[in-house]
Design a protein around this motif. Structure first.
Motif, PDB file in Angstrom:
ATOM      1  N   TYR A  14       1.073  -1.597  -0.094  1.00 23.63           N
ATOM      2  CA  TYR A  14       0.260  -0.269   0.200  1.00 23.63           C
ATOM      3  C   TYR A  14       0.689   1.365  -0.186  1.00 23.63           C
ATOM      4  CZ  TYR A  14      -3.334  -3.465   2.032  1.00 23.63           C
ATOM      5  OH  TYR A  14      -3.977  -4.527   2.710  1.00 23.63           O
TER       6      TYR A  14
ATOM      7  N   TYR B  69       0.230   5.337   1.113  1.00 22.30           N
ATOM      8  CA  TYR B  69      -0.504   6.256   1.827  1.00 22.30           C
ATOM      9  C   TYR B  69       0.056   7.821   1.765  1.00 22.30           C
ATOM     10  CZ  TYR B  69      -3.376   2.797   4.176  1.00 22.30           C
ATOM     11  OH  TYR B  69      -4.312   1.940   3.961  1.00 22.30           O
TER      12      TYR B  69
ATOM     13  N   LEU C 279      -5.535   6.710   1.827  1.00 22.85           N
ATOM     14  CA  LEU C 279      -4.824   6.253   0.623  1.00 22.85           C
ATOM     15  C   LEU C 279      -4.643   6.086  -0.807  1.00 22.85           C
ATOM     16  CD1 LEU C 279      -3.939   2.553   0.005  1.00 22.85           C
ATOM     17  CD2 LEU C 279      -6.005   2.661  -0.345  1.00 22.85           C
TER      18      LEU C 279
ATOM     19  N   TYR D 199      -2.791   0.151  -3.696  1.00 23.92           N
ATOM     20  CA  TYR D 199      -2.771  -0.495  -2.959  1.00 23.92           C
ATOM     21  C   TYR D 199      -2.223  -1.884  -4.207  1.00 23.92           C
ATOM     22  CZ  TYR D 199      -7.827  -1.707  -2.233  1.00 23.92           C
ATOM     23  OH  TYR D 199      -9.034  -1.528  -2.974  1.00 23.92           O
TER      24      TYR D 199
ATOM     25  N   GLN E 290      -3.201  -5.778  -4.465  1.00 26.01           N
ATOM     26  CA  GLN E 290      -3.334  -7.016  -3.323  1.00 26.01           C
ATOM     27  C   GLN E 290      -2.431  -8.502  -3.935  1.00 26.01           C
ATOM     28  OE1 GLN E 290      -4.690  -7.910  -0.252  1.00 26.01           O
ATOM     29  NE2 GLN E 290      -5.935  -6.677  -0.526  1.00 26.01           N
TER      30      GLN E 290
ATOM     31  N   LYS F 172      -6.915   1.939  -7.024  1.00 29.33           N
ATOM     32  CA  LYS F 172      -6.531   3.144  -6.977  1.00 29.33           C
ATOM     33  C   LYS F 172      -7.242   3.027  -5.975  1.00 29.33           C
ATOM     34  CE  LYS F 172      -6.760   5.464 -12.074  1.00 29.33           C
ATOM     35  NZ  LYS F 172      -7.457   6.330 -12.127  1.00 29.33           N
TER      36      LYS F 172
ATOM     37  N   ASP G 142      -7.765   6.032  -2.616  1.00 27.64           N
ATOM     38  CA  ASP G 142      -8.996   7.170  -2.565  1.00 27.64           C
ATOM     39  C   ASP G 142      -8.557   8.701  -3.302  1.00 27.64           C
ATOM     40  OD1 ASP G 142      -9.469   6.098   0.655  1.00 27.64           O
ATOM     41  OD2 ASP G 142     -10.825   6.230  -1.354  1.00 27.64           O
TER      42      ASP G 142
ATOM     43  N   PHE H 274      -4.851 -10.689   0.643  1.00 30.33           N
ATOM     44  CA  PHE H 274      -6.450 -11.275   1.020  1.00 30.33           C
ATOM     45  C   PHE H 274      -6.127 -12.826   0.271  1.00 30.33           C
ATOM     46  CE2 PHE H 274     -10.765 -11.748   1.631  1.00 30.33           C
ATOM     47  CZ  PHE H 274     -11.249 -11.742   0.740  1.00 30.33           C
TER      48      PHE H 274
ATOM     49  N   ASN I  57      -3.682 -13.971   8.714  1.00 33.07           N
ATOM     50  CA  ASN I  57      -3.991 -13.116   8.096  1.00 33.07           C
ATOM     51  C   ASN I  57      -4.546 -12.512   9.496  1.00 33.07           C
ATOM     52  OD1 ASN I  57      -2.830 -10.153   7.823  1.00 33.07           O
ATOM     53  ND2 ASN I  57      -4.990 -10.351   6.063  1.00 33.07           N
ATOM     54  N   THR I  58      -3.993 -11.121  10.509  1.00 27.16           N
ATOM     55  CA  THR I  58      -3.951 -10.911  11.521  1.00 27.16           C
ATOM     56  C   THR I  58      -4.559  -9.234  10.679  1.00 27.16           C
ATOM     57  OG1 THR I  58      -2.165  -9.495  12.277  1.00 27.16           O
ATOM     58  CG2 THR I  58      -2.637 -11.785  12.719  1.00 27.16           C
ATOM     59  N   GLY I  59      -4.903  -9.072   9.569  1.00 25.73           N
ATOM     60  CA  GLY I  59      -5.304  -7.774   8.916  1.00 25.73           C
ATOM     61  C   GLY I  59      -4.384  -6.571   9.515  1.00 25.73           C
ATOM     62  N   GLU I  60      -2.805  -7.102  10.195  1.00 24.16           N
ATOM     63  CA  GLU I  60      -2.123  -5.725  10.652  1.00 24.16           C
ATOM     64  C   GLU I  60      -1.151  -5.204   9.348  1.00 24.16           C
ATOM     65  OE1 GLU I  60       0.639  -7.234  13.325  1.00 24.16           O
ATOM     66  OE2 GLU I  60       1.786  -5.241  13.384  1.00 24.16           O
ATOM     67  N   LEU I  61      -1.043  -4.466   9.527  1.00 24.03           N
ATOM     68  CA  LEU I  61       0.012  -2.871   8.316  1.00 24.03           C
ATOM     69  C   LEU I  61       0.966  -2.838   8.808  1.00 24.03           C
ATOM     70  CD1 LEU I  61      -2.427  -0.426   6.791  1.00 24.03           C
ATOM     71  CD2 LEU I  61      -1.839  -2.284   5.231  1.00 24.03           C
TER      72      LEU I  61
ATOM     73  N   PHE J 158       4.318  -0.954   8.567  1.00 23.33           N
ATOM     74  CA  PHE J 158       4.862   0.774   7.570  1.00 23.33           C
ATOM     75  C   PHE J 158       6.116   0.607   7.458  1.00 23.33           C
ATOM     76  CE2 PHE J 158       1.270   2.616   6.677  1.00 23.33           C
ATOM     77  CZ  PHE J 158      -0.035   2.156   7.846  1.00 23.33           C
TER      78      PHE J 158
END
Lengths: 113, 118
Positions: free
Chosen positions: B33, B35, B45, B48, B50, B57, B59, B97, B103-107, B109
């Motif tokens: 991703y 940001y 964002l 991103y 996957q 695209k 936002d 995904f 997957n914990t969903g953690e980003l 950075f």
């Protein structure tokens, strides 16, 4: 509908006090609500996260409270310490965070002695 | 050590020039991703991805472009069409995904790249 609203923008708390940051969302499809902590000049790092099947999650001095009906969640920092001074972002995502996150605008927290 | 490496840390650009920000990860993550962080606006964002060779695209994609030719790399180009490019840019990755792994969903950075347009 994708917005996450965060308040306050800045917060000053005395050492040992409780810091509370609030977030609200619109999209009922959100199913993952993390909080990130960012120190100056660094990237954010995950602090704690919650899914909507529980109303509260606690990790050490950090607690997330979640109110599904009100579409609100908050971060509580107990016994706040100077080392907690940072910017905090709430966020929300779908598919348990597997897709993109929408972040709040951030809260700059300062803990004073 | 596994992590996200962004470069350069600081970059100055004249108006009308394109610049490319580098992002490399060795976490074996599928998703990456970009940001943008501005004071009082949080993290917005830009793009991103996957999976390799695919990206979407976010936002605020106008004036930016990306590529994802390798799993480890997700460079961002800030083009001259971006009207207000001065900002702090953050790259992140996550398990993703399609990985098939828990997957914990953690980003995760990187430390960011600060771009200033003179």
């Amino acid at each position: 509908q994708q917005q996450v609203k965060q308040s306050p923008q800045s917060l000053i708390v005395q050492k040992g006090g409780i810091s509370i940051i609030n977030c609200a969302y619109e999209n009922t499809a959100f199913d993952y609500f993390p909080w990130y902590q960012q120190f100056p000049g660094k990237g954010p790092a995950l602090l704690i996260a919650i899914r909507p099947d529980v109303s509260e999650k606690k990790e050490g001095r950090f607690t997330i409270s979640f109110n599904k009906s009100a579409k609100q969640f908050s971060l509580h920092i107990m016994d706040s310490q100077p080392g907690d001074s940072a910017t905090y972002f709430c966020a929300a995502g779908t598919h348990f965070g597997n897709e993109k996150l929408t972040f709040g605008t951030g809260t700059r927290l300062t803990i004073i002695p | 050590d596994g992590g996200i490496t962004q470069s350069p840390k600081y970059l100055f650009r004249k108006e009308g020039q394109n610049v490319t920000l580098s992002c490399e990860q060795n976490l074996n993550h599928d998703a990456m991703y970009w940001y943008r962080q501005d004071p009082g606006q949080g993290l917005r964002l830009i793009y991103y991805s996957q999976i390799v060779n695919d990206f979407q695209k976010g936002d605020i994609a106008e004036g930016y472009s990306v590529s994802r030719e390798k799993k480890e790399s997700f460079p961002l180009t800030v083009t001259s069409a971006q009207k207000n490019p001065t900002a702090f840019y953050l790259c992140a990755s996550s398990t993703g995904f399609f990985s098939g792994r828990p997957n914990t969903g953690e980003l995760f950075f990187g430390e960011g790249s600060r771009l200033t347009v003179l």
